[in-house]
Design a protein around this motif. Sequence first.
Motif, short mmCIF file in Angstrom:
data_model
loop_
_atom_site.label_atom_id
_atom_site.label_comp_id
_atom_site.label_asym_id
_atom_site.label_seq_id
_atom_site.Cartn_x
_atom_site.Cartn_y
_atom_site.Cartn_z
N VAL A 225 -59.06 -24.66 -8.77
CA VAL A 225 -60.05 -25.31 -9.62
C VAL A 225 -61.45 -24.93 -9.14
N ALA A 226 -61.67 -25.03 -7.84
CA ALA A 226 -62.97 -24.66 -7.26
C ALA A 226 -63.25 -23.18 -7.50
N GLY A 227 -62.24 -22.34 -7.33
CA GLY A 227 -62.41 -20.90 -7.58
C GLY A 227 -62.78 -20.61 -9.02
N ALA A 228 -62.15 -21.30 -9.95
CA ALA A 228 -62.46 -21.10 -11.37
C ALA A 228 -63.90 -21.51 -11.67
N MET A 229 -64.34 -22.61 -11.06
CA MET A 229 -65.72 -23.06 -11.28
C MET A 229 -66.71 -22.09 -10.66
#
Length: 188
Positions: free
Chosen positions: A81-85
């Motif tokens: 999730v953090a990587g996608a953001m």
Amino acid sequence: MSRSDISAADREALIGHVNDLAVVREHVVLSSGKEADFYVDMRRVTLDGAAAPVVGRVMRALTNDLDFEAVGGLTLGADPVAGAMLHSAAADGSRLDAFVVRKEAKQHGLHRRIEGTDVSGKRVLVVEDTSTTGGSALTAVEALREAGAEVVAVAVIVDRGTGAAEKVAEAGLEYRYALSAAEDLGLV
């Protein structure tokens, strides 16, 4: 809450990806110990090449009114999730750093519990792919506060509607979710 800031196209695309890839209808025991008749395996979404960019855009829209420099949470659910953001921000010409919170500090090397960007003195957002009781997010919040970070909120992709919002609020934090398991996905 900024759910209204999520574009209709991204919201519908995310619902489609979750329904097509993540919803497993069978009896399971969740990480919280609770039992359920369905499981939402969000890693099938957050690690999918077509769905992950949607996740990044949706989560950034959900939190666009918050002031934070870095995003992350307890490994493993929060990591993609953090990587996608992070990648969504970069695609827009912005910068957003990410971090990973381990369940416990490494016993070798630098003995770090939080990997990635240094969070000391920074405003950070805790994310999770899905939440039942809020336990994973609150474990990350505790570690981040111990490391000197200021946690601004907790945001999840799918809220199961089973107490996470209340637990996070008890910890003095705002809780946001992009999709409701019951309302948006029809899961009860």
